[in-house]
Write a protein that holds these residues in place. Structure first.
Motif, PDB file in Angstrom:
ATOM      1  N   SER A  69       0.823  -1.209   0.000  1.00 27.45           N
ATOM      2  CA  SER A  69       0.000   0.000   0.000  1.00 27.45           C
ATOM      3  C   SER A  69       0.856   1.258   0.000  1.00 27.45           C
ATOM      4  CB  SER A  69      -0.934  -0.001   1.212  1.00 27.45           C
ATOM      5  OG  SER A  69      -1.777  -1.139   1.200  1.00 27.45           O
ATOM      6  N   ILE A  70       2.027   1.171   0.603  1.00 26.92           N
ATOM      7  CA  ILE A  70       2.950   2.316   0.568  1.00 26.92           C
ATOM      8  C   ILE A  70       4.249   1.906  -0.113  1.00 26.92           C
ATOM      9  CG2 ILE A  70       1.979   3.285   2.683  1.00 26.92           C
ATOM     10  CD1 ILE A  70       4.661   2.473   4.081  1.00 26.92           C
ATOM     11  N   ASP A 143       2.589   9.215   5.044  1.00 25.19           N
ATOM     12  CA  ASP A 143       1.400   9.348   4.200  1.00 25.19           C
ATOM     13  C   ASP A 143       1.725   9.691   2.751  1.00 25.19           C
ATOM     14  OD1 ASP A 143      -1.558   9.259   4.135  1.00 25.19           O
ATOM     15  OD2 ASP A 143      -1.332  11.351   3.502  1.00 25.19           O
ATOM     16  N   PHE A 146       1.958   6.743   0.400  1.00 23.80           N
ATOM     17  CA  PHE A 146       0.810   5.894   0.087  1.00 23.80           C
ATOM     18  C   PHE A 146       0.570   5.904  -1.425  1.00 23.80           C
ATOM     19  CE2 PHE A 146      -3.416   4.189  -0.053  1.00 23.80           C
ATOM     20  CZ  PHE A 146      -3.490   3.361   1.063  1.00 23.80           C
ATOM     21  N   ALA A 178      -3.453   5.800   9.151  1.00 23.56           N
ATOM     22  CA  ALA A 178      -3.641   5.600   7.707  1.00 23.56           C
ATOM     23  C   ALA A 178      -5.115   5.410   7.369  1.00 23.56           C
ATOM     24  CB  ALA A 178      -2.827   4.401   7.240  1.00 23.56           C
ATOM     25  N   HIS A 182      -7.339   7.077   4.115  1.00 19.40           N
ATOM     26  CA  HIS A 182      -7.501   6.254   2.917  1.00 19.40           C
ATOM     27  C   HIS A 182      -8.664   5.267   3.074  1.00 19.40           C
ATOM     28  CE1 HIS A 182      -3.773   7.968   1.457  1.00 19.40           C
ATOM     29  NE2 HIS A 182      -3.261   7.758   2.658  1.00 19.40           N
TER      30      HIS A 182
END
Length: 278
Positions: A69-70, A143, A146, A178, A182
């Protein structure tokens, strides 16, 4: 027995239920995030989006966080962040770096041990204060990493009425933050032990959510939340060979920017390979 000795003795040999109770009593989560089971947190704004049970079993989409995801690894970034601010002792920093070197060459490692070393920076500190520190760390250091493609894929599953679950070895306060940013509906992450006075210990509560433990934790949550036999793992997304068990259990497996061992597994098992770095 002195209070400090009682805490030490209790943390070393206390039953899991007692440790869970201490953790949950001092649960501090960001606004909009709620605990839905002992192990799992949920984003309140997204929890009403599941398809009706009459439509059949709940379809779950599971996403790894770090490297999937990141772009990057949040615990590694945290170690660097703490080291630069001298919040980790030179001895602990050295041991963490040794562990990381062994991990990189795929030697067997104690996942709980290294998380304890990282959390030595917060040992004895109030849960609320530490969690807020980690939320700020997420906002300033994580962040921006992401991946837009991850967010789009999560949203696609939400729009289809699927349960979107982030299953991560990272620390729970990081994943909780997070979830405010999101389309992550539910989160499962590594938790640390808390004393009866509400301060952190540098010991993992239970097991780190790493490797096969990701699938075990996901199954416990889904059985409790949706009912045993009333859910299926529709899709799973991972980047690392330690995600193999999670991907193997899914109807649709996606290797995201995979490492070499997972690339071989994806080729052998015909998994879809996604390049989310572009």
């Amino acid at each position: 027995m002195q209070a400090a000795e009682a805490v030490k003795a209790g943390s070393a040999g206390a039953p899991q239920a007692a440790l869970e109770a201490d953790y949950l009593r001092f649960d501090v989560l960001p606004a909009g995030i709620a605990r839905v089971t002992d192990e799992v947190i949920g984003a309140e704004r997204l929890m009403g989006g599941l398809a009706d049970a009459a439509c059949g079993p709940v379809r779950v989409a599971a996403f790894d966080f770090d490297g999937t995801s990141i772009d990057g690894n949040s615990p590694v970034t945290l170690v660097r962040y703490l080291g630069m601010r001298r919040r980790l002792s030179p001895g602990n920093l050295f041991l963490i770096l040794l562990w990381a070197g062994a991990y990189k060459v795929r030697l067997p490692q104690n996942e709980a041990w290294v998380r304890g070393r990282v959390f030595s920076a917060f040992k004895g500190k109030p849960v609320g204060k530490v969690n807020k520190y980690l939320w700020r760390f997420y906002d300033t250091e994580v962040d921006a990493r992401f991946r837009p493609a991850a967010g789009a894929e999560m949203q696609r599953h939400l729009d289809a009425g699927h349960a979107v679950v982030c299953v991560s070895a990272s620390f729970e306060p990081i994943i909780a933050k997070a979830m405010t940013r999101h389309p992550i509906q539910f989160g499962i992450a590594t938790r640390m032990q808390v004393t009866p006075e509400g301060t952190y210990l540098n010991r993992v509560l239970g097991k780190p959510t790493e490797g096969p433990a990701k699938l075990e934790a996901l199954a416990r949550f889904a059985d409790e939340r949706f009912g045993k036999g009333n859910w299926v793992l529709d899709s799973a997304y991972g980047d690392h060979h330690s995600d193999r068990a999670l991907l193997a259990a899914a109807e649709h497996a996606f290797a995201v920017c995979p490492d070499r061992p997972l690339t071989r597994t994806a080729r052998e098992r015909s998994y879809a390979v996604l390049d989310w770095e572009r």
